[in-house]
Design a protein around this motif. Structure first.
Motif, PDB file in Angstrom:
ATOM      1  N   SER A  19       0.811  -1.212   0.000  1.00  0.00           N
ATOM      2  CA  SER A  19       0.000   0.000   0.000  1.00  0.00           C
ATOM      3  C   SER A  19       0.849   1.268   0.000  1.00  0.00           C
ATOM      4  CB  SER A  19      -0.931   0.006   1.208  1.00  0.00           C
ATOM      5  OG  SER A  19      -0.203  -0.156   2.410  1.00  0.00           O
ATOM      6  N   PHE A  20       2.100   1.183   0.523  1.00  0.00           N
ATOM      7  CA  PHE A  20       2.940   2.362   0.604  1.00  0.00           C
ATOM      8  C   PHE A  20       3.909   2.482  -0.567  1.00  0.00           C
ATOM      9  CE2 PHE A  20       2.240   1.390   5.236  1.00  0.00           C
ATOM     10  CZ  PHE A  20       1.325   2.404   5.444  1.00  0.00           C
ATOM     11  N   ALA A  21       4.586   1.370  -0.875  1.00  0.00           N
ATOM     12  CA  ALA A  21       5.694   1.448  -1.832  1.00  0.00           C
ATOM     13  C   ALA A  21       6.166   0.042  -2.161  1.00  0.00           C
ATOM     14  CB  ALA A  21       6.833   2.282  -1.239  1.00  0.00           C
ATOM     15  N   MET A  22       7.278  -0.050  -2.920  1.00  0.00           N
ATOM     16  CA  MET A  22       7.849  -1.338  -3.284  1.00  0.00           C
ATOM     17  C   MET A  22       8.794  -1.818  -2.191  1.00  0.00           C
ATOM     18  SD  MET A  22       9.771  -2.443  -6.806  1.00  0.00           S
ATOM     19  CE  MET A  22       9.785  -4.175  -7.286  1.00  0.00           C
ATOM     20  N   ILE A  23       8.589  -3.046  -1.743  1.00  0.00           N
ATOM     21  CA  ILE A  23       9.399  -3.649  -0.678  1.00  0.00           C
ATOM     22  C   ILE A  23      10.800  -3.931  -1.203  1.00  0.00           C
ATOM     23  CG2 ILE A  23       9.601  -5.693   0.807  1.00  0.00           C
ATOM     24  CD1 ILE A  23       6.508  -5.797   0.759  1.00  0.00           C
ATOM     25  N   GLN A  24      11.790  -3.828  -0.309  1.00  0.00           N
ATOM     26  CA  GLN A  24      13.179  -3.943  -0.737  1.00  0.00           C
ATOM     27  C   GLN A  24      13.589  -5.363  -1.120  1.00  0.00           C
ATOM     28  OE1 GLN A  24      16.010  -2.658   2.238  1.00  0.00           O
ATOM     29  NE2 GLN A  24      17.696  -2.616   0.795  1.00  0.00           N
ATOM     30  N   PHE A  25      13.368  -6.341  -0.250  1.00  0.00           N
ATOM     31  CA  PHE A  25      13.889  -7.692  -0.466  1.00  0.00           C
ATOM     32  C   PHE A  25      12.769  -8.716  -0.524  1.00  0.00           C
ATOM     33  CE2 PHE A  25      17.755  -6.037   1.982  1.00  0.00           C
ATOM     34  CZ  PHE A  25      18.441  -5.732   0.835  1.00  0.00           C
ATOM     35  N   TYR A  48       4.780   5.160  -6.029  1.00  0.00           N
ATOM     36  CA  TYR A  48       6.213   5.420  -6.075  1.00  0.00           C
ATOM     37  C   TYR A  48       6.498   6.920  -5.981  1.00  0.00           C
ATOM     38  CZ  TYR A  48       5.979   0.668  -7.981  1.00  0.00           C
ATOM     39  OH  TYR A  48       5.696  -0.669  -8.178  1.00  0.00           O
ATOM     40  N   LEU A  49       5.702   7.707  -6.674  1.00  0.00           N
ATOM     41  CA  LEU A  49       5.867   9.152  -6.624  1.00  0.00           C
ATOM     42  C   LEU A  49       5.620   9.676  -5.211  1.00  0.00           C
ATOM     43  CD1 LEU A  49       6.436  11.664  -8.350  1.00  0.00           C
ATOM     44  CD2 LEU A  49       3.980  11.799  -8.826  1.00  0.00           C
ATOM     45  N   ASP A  50       4.585   9.168  -4.555  1.00  0.00           N
ATOM     46  CA  ASP A  50       4.284   9.586  -3.184  1.00  0.00           C
ATOM     47  C   ASP A  50       5.405   9.194  -2.223  1.00  0.00           C
ATOM     48  OD1 ASP A  50       1.888  10.699  -3.941  1.00  0.00           O
ATOM     49  OD2 ASP A  50       0.663   9.004  -3.284  1.00  0.00           O
ATOM     50  N   PHE A  51       6.012   8.033  -2.444  1.00  0.00           N
ATOM     51  CA  PHE A  51       7.090   7.600  -1.560  1.00  0.00           C
ATOM     52  C   PHE A  51       8.311   8.503  -1.714  1.00  0.00           C
ATOM     53  CE2 PHE A  51      10.745   4.964  -0.351  1.00  0.00           C
ATOM     54  CZ  PHE A  51      10.359   4.620   0.936  1.00  0.00           C
ATOM     55  N   ILE A  52       8.608   8.902  -2.943  1.00  0.00           N
ATOM     56  CA  ILE A  52       9.727   9.820  -3.164  1.00  0.00           C
ATOM     57  C   ILE A  52       9.487  11.123  -2.408  1.00  0.00           C
ATOM     58  CG2 ILE A  52      10.929  11.212  -4.899  1.00  0.00           C
ATOM     59  CD1 ILE A  52      10.552   8.878  -6.862  1.00  0.00           C
ATOM     60  N   ARG A  53       8.271  11.647  -2.485  1.00  0.00           N
ATOM     61  CA  ARG A  53       7.952  12.862  -1.726  1.00  0.00           C
ATOM     62  C   ARG A  53       8.113  12.615  -0.231  1.00  0.00           C
ATOM     63  NH1 ARG A  53       5.897  17.688  -1.329  1.00  0.00           N
ATOM     64  NH2 ARG A  53       5.290  18.117  -3.465  1.00  0.00           N
ATOM     65  N   TYR A  54       7.671  11.473   0.235  1.00  0.00           N
ATOM     66  CA  TYR A  54       7.767  11.157   1.663  1.00  0.00           C
ATOM     67  C   TYR A  54       9.215  11.174   2.132  1.00  0.00           C
ATOM     68  CZ  TYR A  54       7.329   8.540   6.028  1.00  0.00           C
ATOM     69  OH  TYR A  54       7.397   8.142   7.345  1.00  0.00           O
ATOM     70  N   CYS A  55      10.131  10.746   1.274  1.00  0.00           N
ATOM     71  CA  CYS A  55      11.548  10.665   1.645  1.00  0.00           C
ATOM     72  C   CYS A  55      12.257  12.008   1.582  1.00  0.00           C
ATOM     73  CB  CYS A  55      12.275   9.671   0.732  1.00  0.00           C
ATOM     74  SG  CYS A  55      11.805   7.942   1.002  1.00  0.00           S
ATOM     75  N   GLN A  56      11.638  13.000   0.942  1.00  0.00           N
ATOM     76  CA  GLN A  56      12.310  14.289   0.818  1.00  0.00           C
ATOM     77  C   GLN A  56      12.320  15.044   2.144  1.00  0.00           C
ATOM     78  OE1 GLN A  56      10.840  17.262  -2.079  1.00  0.00           O
ATOM     79  NE2 GLN A  56      12.990  17.498  -2.703  1.00  0.00           N
ATOM     80  N   GLN A  57      13.470  15.659   2.427  1.00  0.00           N
ATOM     81  CA  GLN A  57      13.663  16.411   3.658  1.00  0.00           C
ATOM     82  C   GLN A  57      13.535  17.917   3.393  1.00  0.00           C
ATOM     83  OE1 GLN A  57      14.188  14.375   6.622  1.00  0.00           O
ATOM     84  NE2 GLN A  57      13.342  13.160   4.923  1.00  0.00           N
ATOM     85  N   PRO A  58      13.417  18.727   4.452  1.00  0.00           N
ATOM     86  CA  PRO A  58      13.215  20.173   4.264  1.00  0.00           C
ATOM     87  C   PRO A  58      14.272  20.866   3.408  1.00  0.00           C
ATOM     88  CG  PRO A  58      12.732  19.569   6.531  1.00  0.00           C
ATOM     89  CD  PRO A  58      13.296  18.343   5.867  1.00  0.00           C
ATOM     90  N   ASP A  59      15.509  20.339   3.413  1.00  0.00           N
ATOM     91  CA  ASP A  59      16.560  20.972   2.611  1.00  0.00           C
ATOM     92  C   ASP A  59      16.577  20.504   1.160  1.00  0.00           C
ATOM     93  OD1 ASP A  59      17.527  18.400   2.852  1.00  0.00           O
ATOM     94  OD2 ASP A  59      19.505  18.976   3.617  1.00  0.00           O
ATOM     95  N   GLY A  60      15.596  19.666   0.774  1.00  0.00           N
ATOM     96  CA  GLY A  60      15.511  19.189  -0.606  1.00  0.00           C
ATOM     97  C   GLY A  60      16.150  17.846  -0.837  1.00  0.00           C
ATOM     98  N   SER A  61      16.989  17.385   0.080  1.00  0.00           N
ATOM     99  CA  SER A  61      17.621  16.071  -0.049  1.00  0.00           C
ATOM    100  C   SER A  61      16.631  14.981   0.344  1.00  0.00           C
ATOM    101  CB  SER A  61      18.868  15.995   0.837  1.00  0.00           C
ATOM    102  OG  SER A  61      18.502  16.039   2.209  1.00  0.00           O
ATOM    103  N   PHE A  62      17.056  13.734   0.200  1.00  0.00           N
ATOM    104  CA  PHE A  62      16.193  12.588   0.489  1.00  0.00           C
ATOM    105  C   PHE A  62      16.880  11.634   1.464  1.00  0.00           C
ATOM    106  CE2 PHE A  62      15.408  13.997  -3.846  1.00  0.00           C
ATOM    107  CZ  PHE A  62      14.018  14.062  -3.928  1.00  0.00           C
ATOM    108  N   LEU A  63      16.078  10.950   2.269  1.00  0.00           N
ATOM    109  CA  LEU A  63      16.550   9.778   2.996  1.00  0.00           C
ATOM    110  C   LEU A  63      16.194   8.549   2.177  1.00  0.00           C
ATOM    111  CD1 LEU A  63      15.600  10.718   6.677  1.00  0.00           C
ATOM    112  CD2 LEU A  63      17.808  10.971   5.504  1.00  0.00           C
TER     113      LEU A  63
END
Length: 350
Positions: free
Chosen positions: A21-27, A70-85
């Motif tokens: 429901s959130f994103a693609m699982i890693q393994f 996938y697009l929503d997950f990318i937004r979720y990972c973005q931090q206030p300075d524009g970088s991503f976790l």
């Protein structure tokens, strides 16, 4: 004589199975998604590119829901300075791995995915494209700080894709800065028998020369084109042995004066080769690139040192790696999406 392998049909089943429901699982364990492994920005950025291409080229409307995730997950990972976790657990909490592992490459892959999505924005709801543009433009300050060659390369690809649809002097400036940095890396490292950007070959090597062709298309600098061609031919001479490809081992990198390990081949590096060969053919029109592209893709279908198929036609997944005497039978996100991206580069994809 090259062996003839039949191309499997494009299949997205396992990509979708790995997506919750959130994103693609890693393994995965075998072909079963392992939710305990959580999610990564890397995997979802790749998945965004792959399913966008399936949606656009094959008119597969079933991909739309997944693309939005996938697009929503990318937004979720973005931090206030524009970088991503990059790393989250199964509950979407960011993990300590983000503090322990360099994130510049994953940030650049997200930039590439966003740029690629925006370049096809007319195919999707306007609000999705506006969202992607907003995320993308927030990365500009962070892009200027990039120094890793691979990060700069993926960022160039994303910026170049964005520039196709939304021309901007600022984006051209960013491409120029990054491409010039890559050229400096090349000139500092290059020797007569070592025509490369670093003193070693590691992972995702193909994206370095490929990105300079993306920059060339925008800037029209012959220097970018010439360095791309020279460095790519150097890489191809190392990767191809007769009618087989053998990418750099993830168990020991290849250095100027030290030969790397022989085994430990990853689908992501095979896919990167297939993708780069497609890009080089589109610019130079040399049929040698098409021949090598087919040889490289056939690695997935059994043209490897074990003569074993690495793609699983029953699931649409791809096994995680080729070792000296065995295949890693897990079918994780990176390998599965990498295979799909390579398959979409083959001319019979429609």
């Amino acid at each position: 004589m090259e062996l003839i392998y039949s191309l499997p049909p494009v299949k997205t089943d396992h990509v979708k199975r790995m997506t919750r429901s959130f994103a693609m699982i890693q393994f995965s364990r075998g072909n079963r998604p392992d939710i305990r492994s959580g999610y990564t920005l890397d995997d979802n950025a790749r998945a965004l590119i792959a399913l966008c291409r399936v949606y656009v080229e094959m008119k597969d409307m079933s991909c739309e829901t997944y693309i939005k995730k996938y697009l929503d997950f990318i937004r979720y990972c973005q931090q206030p300075d524009g970088s991503f976790l990059n790393y989250t657990d199964k509950d979407l909490a960011f993990t300590s791995q983000n503090d322990e592992v360099g994130l510049e490459d994953s940030n650049a892959r997200a930039i590439y995915a966003l740029g690629y999505f925006v370049s096809h924005g007319g195919k999707f709801p306007v609000v999705w494209t506006e969202d992607a543009i907003e995320i993308f433009e927030q990365t500009f300050d962070m892009i200027l700080k990039m120094r890793s060659p691979r990060s700069m390369a993926f960022a160039i690809k994303g910026l170049s894709c964005f520039q196709q649809t939304f021309p901007s002097k600022e984006v051209v400036g960013l491409i120029t800065v990054l491409a010039d940095r890559l050229i400096r890396c090349y000139r500092q490292s290059r020797e007569e028998d070592w025509r490369w950007f670093e003193a070693y070959l590691t992972y995702d090597n193909n994206v370095l020369p490929e990105s300079l062709l993306y920059a060339y298309r925008v800037i029209k600098s012959e220097t970018y084109k010439d360095v791309a061609e020279e460095s790519f031919h150097f890489l191809l001479d190392i990767l191809f042995e007769g009618e087989q490809i053998k990418v750099v081992s993830n168990q020991g990198w290849l250095q100027k004066s030290v030969r790397g390990k022989t085994y430990g081949e990853q689908p992501v590096d095979i896919a990167g080769t297939v993708i780069a060969l497609s890009t080089f053919y589109s610019v130079f029109g040399d049929k040698e690139f098409l021949m090598k592209r087919r040889i490289a893709f056939n690695w997935f279908l059994g043209n490897n040192h074990l003569h074993q198929i690495v793609y699983n036609p029953s699931t649409g997944g791809c096994y995680d790696g080729l070792e000296e005497c065995n295949i890693n039978l897990n079918q994780g996100a990176e390998s599965t999406v990498s295979y799909l991206m390579a398959r979409l580069c083959m001319p019979e994809n429609l």
